[in-house]
Design an enzyme around this catalytic site. Structure first.
Site, PDB file in Angstrom:
ATOM      1  N   GLU A   1      -3.278  -4.655  -2.789  1.00  0.00           N
ATOM      2  CA  GLU A   1      -3.849  -5.574  -3.772  1.00  0.00           C
ATOM      3  C   GLU A   1      -3.973  -4.906  -5.133  1.00  0.00           C
ATOM      4  OE1 GLU A   1      -4.917  -4.798  -0.728  1.00  0.00           O
ATOM      5  OE2 GLU A   1      -6.372  -6.260   0.011  1.00  0.00           O
TER       6      GLU A   1
ATOM      7  N   CYS B   1     -10.341  -4.693   1.366  1.00  0.00           N
ATOM      8  CA  CYS B   1     -11.394  -3.676   1.370  1.00  0.00           C
ATOM      9  C   CYS B   1     -12.340  -3.902   0.185  1.00  0.00           C
ATOM     10  CB  CYS B   1     -10.791  -2.277   1.335  1.00  0.00           C
ATOM     11  SG  CYS B   1     -10.302  -1.727  -0.313  1.00  0.00           S
TER      12      CYS B   1
ATOM     13  N   CYS C   1     -11.011  -3.071  -3.385  1.00  0.00           N
ATOM     14  CA  CYS C   1     -10.111  -4.103  -3.920  1.00  0.00           C
ATOM     15  C   CYS C   1     -10.896  -5.328  -4.354  1.00  0.00           C
ATOM     16  CB  CYS C   1      -9.065  -4.488  -2.878  1.00  0.00           C
ATOM     17  SG  CYS C   1      -7.806  -3.209  -2.672  1.00  0.00           S
TER      18      CYS C   1
ATOM     19  N   CYS D   1      -4.329   0.703  -2.193  1.00  0.00           N
ATOM     20  CA  CYS D   1      -4.128  -0.537  -1.444  1.00  0.00           C
ATOM     21  C   CYS D   1      -3.116  -1.454  -2.136  1.00  0.00           C
ATOM     22  CB  CYS D   1      -5.443  -1.302  -1.323  1.00  0.00           C
ATOM     23  SG  CYS D   1      -6.664  -0.502  -0.285  1.00  0.00           S
TER      24      CYS D   1
ATOM     25  N   ASN E   1       0.839  -1.206   0.000  1.00  0.00           N
ATOM     26  CA  ASN E   1       0.000   0.000   0.000  1.00  0.00           C
ATOM     27  C   ASN E   1       0.871   1.251   0.000  1.00  0.00           C
ATOM     28  OD1 ASN E   1       0.561  -0.964   2.647  1.00  0.00           O
ATOM     29  ND2 ASN E   1      -1.154   0.141   3.523  1.00  0.00           N
ATOM     30  N   ILE E   2       0.374   2.268  -0.693  1.00  0.00           N
ATOM     31  CA  ILE E   2       1.111   3.521  -0.882  1.00  0.00           C
ATOM     32  C   ILE E   2       0.156   4.660  -0.541  1.00  0.00           C
ATOM     33  CG2 ILE E   2       2.371   4.959  -2.526  1.00  0.00           C
ATOM     34  CD1 ILE E   2       2.816   2.317  -4.186  1.00  0.00           C
ATOM     35  N   GLU E   3       0.458   5.348   0.562  1.00  0.00           N
ATOM     36  CA  GLU E   3      -0.455   6.398   1.029  1.00  0.00           C
ATOM     37  C   GLU E   3      -0.007   7.769   0.529  1.00  0.00           C
ATOM     38  OE1 GLU E   3      -0.674   5.688   5.276  1.00  0.00           O
ATOM     39  OE2 GLU E   3      -1.971   3.937   4.928  1.00  0.00           O
TER      40      GLU E   3
HETATM   41  N1  THU Z   1      -5.248  -1.391   2.875  1.00  0.00           N
HETATM   42  C1  THU Z   1      -4.750  -2.224   1.910  1.00  0.00           C
HETATM   43  O1  THU Z   1      -3.653  -2.011   1.381  1.00  0.00           O
HETATM   44  N2  THU Z   1      -5.511  -3.279   1.538  1.00  0.00           N
HETATM   45  C2  THU Z   1      -6.729  -3.568   2.075  1.00  0.00           C
HETATM   46  O2  THU Z   1      -7.440  -4.408   1.554  1.00  0.00           O
HETATM   47  C3  THU Z   1      -7.160  -2.884   3.291  1.00  0.00           C
HETATM   48  C4  THU Z   1      -6.535  -1.556   3.508  1.00  0.00           C
HETATM   49  C5  THU Z   1      -4.444  -0.235   3.265  1.00  0.00           C
HETATM   50  C6  THU Z   1      -5.016   1.087   2.832  1.00  0.00           C
HETATM   51  C7  THU Z   1      -4.364   2.019   3.820  1.00  0.00           C
HETATM   52  O3  THU Z   1      -3.070   2.364   3.326  1.00  0.00           O
HETATM   53  C8  THU Z   1      -4.181   1.181   5.070  1.00  0.00           C
HETATM   54  O4  THU Z   1      -4.317  -0.168   4.660  1.00  0.00           O
HETATM   55  C9  THU Z   1      -5.193   1.474   6.166  1.00  0.00           C
HETATM   56  O5  THU Z   1      -6.490   1.436   5.665  1.00  0.00           O
END
Ligand code: THU
Length: 132
Positions: A55, A86, A89, A53, A42-44
């Site tokens: 995935e 989520c 995804c 996310c 994941n890259i915020e």
């Molecule tokens: N996140 C994912 O990478 N995949 C998911 O299916 C659930 C959430 C990440 C998004 C965000 O960067 C962090 O988790 C918190 O929500």
């Protein structure tokens, strides 16, 4: 490839998660029918909704390289239970994965749950729904 090898790749890429806001790293590894593995973390972003996310990073990397056929996906996070993907995804997965495809959800304690795409997102909206 054994499930455990794919999970290991998801664990390794999770270390590259860019998560200064949530501090919650996720890793994903996607095996293609051609035998390649595409990983994602994941890259915020400071503008939170722009974040992506793990995935979807893995899936979009694969699609952008011309891959369209997938065998299995592994997802890992430091959660109590196997990490549940989520909703966004799940919708993206349902675009590219067969309903029977296995998705391995796990955590750092090796609690693993394998579910079929159809179980992750039943009755999903599909391109065929626009064909009437
Ligand atoms: N996140 C994912 O990478 N995949 C998911 O299916 C659930 C959430 C990440 C998004 C965000 O960067 C962090 O988790 C918190 O929500």
């Amino acid at each position: 490839m054994a499930n455990q090898e794919l999970i290991q790749k998801a664990i390794e890429v999770r270390d590259r998660a860019y998560v200064p806001y949530s501090n919650f790293g996720v890793g994903a590894a996607l095996l293609t029918k051609s035998g390649k593995v595409y990983t994602g973390c994941n890259i915020e972003n400071a503008a939170y909704p722009v974040s992506l996310c793990a995935e979807r990073v893995a899936i979009f990397k694969a699609i952008s390289e011309g891959e369209t056929e997938f065998v299995e996906l592994a997802v890992v996070a430091d959660t109590e239970r196997p990490v549940p993907p989520c909703g966004s995804c799940r919708q993206v997965m349902s675009e590219f994965f067969d309903s029977e495809m296995n998705v391995h959800l796990t955590n750092l304690n090796s609690n693993t749950m394998t579910v079929k795409m159809e179980e992750l997102l039943p009755f999903s909206f599909q391109k065929t729904d626009m064909e009437k």
